[in-house]
Design an enzyme around this catalytic site. Structure first.
Site, PDB file in Angstrom:
ATOM      1  N   ASN A  16       9.573 -17.112 -21.338  1.00  0.00           N
ATOM      2  CA  ASN A  16      10.405 -16.659 -20.233  1.00  0.00           C
ATOM      3  C   ASN A  16      10.038 -15.188 -20.105  1.00  0.00           C
ATOM      4  O   ASN A  16      10.388 -14.382 -20.956  1.00  0.00           O
ATOM      5  CB  ASN A  16      11.894 -16.827 -20.556  1.00  0.00           C
ATOM      6  CG  ASN A  16      12.326 -18.268 -20.482  1.00  0.00           C
ATOM      7  OD1 ASN A  16      12.136 -18.924 -19.473  1.00  0.00           O
ATOM      8  ND2 ASN A  16      12.905 -18.772 -21.556  1.00  0.00           N
TER       9      ASN A  16
ATOM     10  N   ASP B 173      16.493 -23.608 -10.710  1.00  0.00           N
ATOM     11  CA  ASP B 173      17.112 -24.272 -11.862  1.00  0.00           C
ATOM     12  C   ASP B 173      18.613 -24.103 -11.720  1.00  0.00           C
ATOM     13  O   ASP B 173      19.119 -22.978 -11.752  1.00  0.00           O
ATOM     14  CB  ASP B 173      16.633 -23.654 -13.174  1.00  0.00           C
ATOM     15  CG  ASP B 173      15.154 -23.898 -13.442  1.00  0.00           C
ATOM     16  OD1 ASP B 173      14.506 -24.613 -12.646  1.00  0.00           O
ATOM     17  OD2 ASP B 173      14.640 -23.354 -14.432  1.00  0.00           O
TER      18      ASP B 173
END
Length: 124
Positions: free
Chosen positions: A36, A82
């Site tokens: 990430n 998401d």
């Protein structure tokens, strides 16, 4: 029949709706890297499994709403939102750009690019 990298990533993204850390980690190569981008990378299938378990413990599931996905051989990129479903019933939508590298039918590298400020704001 062998799945293409595109098919593998499509299937992987759908699995997050009812995340099982063991199952999700099974998509990764033993020495895979999950990064990430606003955070430090996580290396190795076991470490990725532990990261996924810790992250998903706060949610009832995450819907990867893929808006566009392109692939070129072993490289798959998707633009998605998401939507994280909090245990209290709330939702956190997060725009993400994902890059996946697939080798021998497993994810060798996964990089997600997103604005960390959106996550910080959602949890404050």
């Amino acid at each position: 029949m062998t799945r293409s990298a595109d098919e593998l990533i499509t299937e992987f993204c759908k699995q997050w709706a009812s995340p099982n850390p063991d199952e999700l980690a099974g998509y990764f190569a033993e020495d895979a890297v999950y990064h990430n981008i606003p955070m430090d990378p996580v290396q190795g299938r076991q470490a990725i499994k532990e990261f996924i378990a810790g992250f998903t413990a706060a949610f009832d599931g995450i819907d990867f709403q893929v808006h566009r996905q392109v692939s070129d051989g072993t490289l798959v990129m998707n633009e998605r939102t998401d939507v994280m479903h909090r245990k209290d019933g709330g939702e956190i939508p997060l725009p993400v750009m994902g890059v996946f590298e697939v080798q021998d039918g497993k994810i060798a590298a996964w990089r997600d690019y997103f604005d960390m400020a959106a996550i910080t704001k959602a949890f404050s």
